[in-house]
Write an enzyme that holds these catalytic residues in place. Structure first.
Site: not given
Length: 290
Positions: A65, A135, A174
């Site tokens: 990321e 995300k 994540c």
């Protein structure tokens, strides 16, 4: 940083790389690297990573990321680059040169001019942009407020997947790891391998959470799960690969390093035949659209 990819076993669906891998097998190099707010230095890291992946004949390179730029105090618009900017342009050029697909975290400009977007880009082996995942779950937890500097992606966006060899790879990032419905939605879209590039922030029990959740996502989805962690200040590294049976086949520490594994669809199919939990379930995942 190690100078060459070092093979590690991948229990359940993988093995240490050997010459002449069988049909459908996908060779994956994971890059556990440190990232800074120096965009030029991060592009050099991309060059180095592709050299390693090419040297061992990988089909896919996975970077963490925020691979384009990272600041432990917060990532925002000042770190953003457009999809036609220097980082993604380089990623595509190197993928094309080496014939290696790539997954990497980037920061894109937002829509409101105040916040940016935490995203993953997926590039195929011809250098084409195969998908962009924005995300969905922002890290508003453990004292952080990612939403102050970043805007979320739409929950109902189409899942982002990439077909390589005999496997379909799906991407999340994540904090998404803490939301099992996101992984299940990817599996519903055909994913055999779930890839989580991360900058997993250090803290009490955080390394335990990372390992446990990656194993859980693998077991409940009978999928291979790869968590590629950034290393360096305030983040844990600890890249992990888990087979669909829940067995950890690759586990790294906090050092900068590359590792390479072969993923074989045949053992994956065997696990899903023995444990048909996906076929036995009675609920589906429906995005809220929010």
């Amino acid at each position: 940083m190690t100078d060459a990819a070092e093979p590690s076993p991948a229990s359940g669906t993988g093995s240490a790389p050997e010459p002449g891998a069988g049909a459908g097998v996908v060779r994956v190099t994971v890059a556990q690297v440190a990232v800074s707010d120096d965009h030029g230095a991060n592009r050099q890291t991309v060059l180095d990573a592709f050299k390693v992946a090419a040297r061992v004949g990988s089909n896919l390179l996975v970077l963490p990321e925020y691979a384009s730029a990272y600041d432990s105090h917060g990532v925002g618009p000042e770190h953003a680059e457009p999809l036609d900017g220097p980082f993604v342009t380089l990623l595509r050029a190197r993928a094309r040169k080496h014939g290696i697909a790539a997954i990497a975290g980037v920061t894109l400009p937002g829509t409101d001019g105040v916040r940016a977007v935490n995203a993953l880009v997926v590039v195929d082996g011809s250098g084409e942009l195969a998908g962009v995942y924005r995300k969905v779950h922002l890290y508003d937890a453990f004292g952080y407020r990612e939403s102050e500097r970043l805007e979320p992606g739409p929950a109902d966006a189409e899942p982002v997947t990439l077909q390589l060899g005999g496997l379909t790879f799906g991407v999340l990032t994540c904090y998404d790891l803490r939301f099992p419905e996101s992984a299940r939605r990817l599996v519903d879209a055909g994913a055999d391998v779930l890839v989580y590039p991360a900058a997993w922030v250090a803290g009490p029990l955080k390394a335990d959470h990372w390992r446990t959740l990656l194993q859980a996502r693998a077991i409940e989805n009978t999928a291979v799960v790869i968590g590629v962690g950034m290393t360096g200040e305030s983040v844990i590294g600890r890249t992990l690969l888990v087979g669909p049976d829940g067995v950890v086949g690759l586990e790294m520490g906090e050092e900068e390093a590359y590792r390479t594994v072969d993923l074989d669809p045949v053992p994956l199919a065997a696990v899903r035949k023995t444990n048909p939990s996906l076929a036995n379930r009675r609920y589906t995942v429906v995005p809220t659209g929010a």
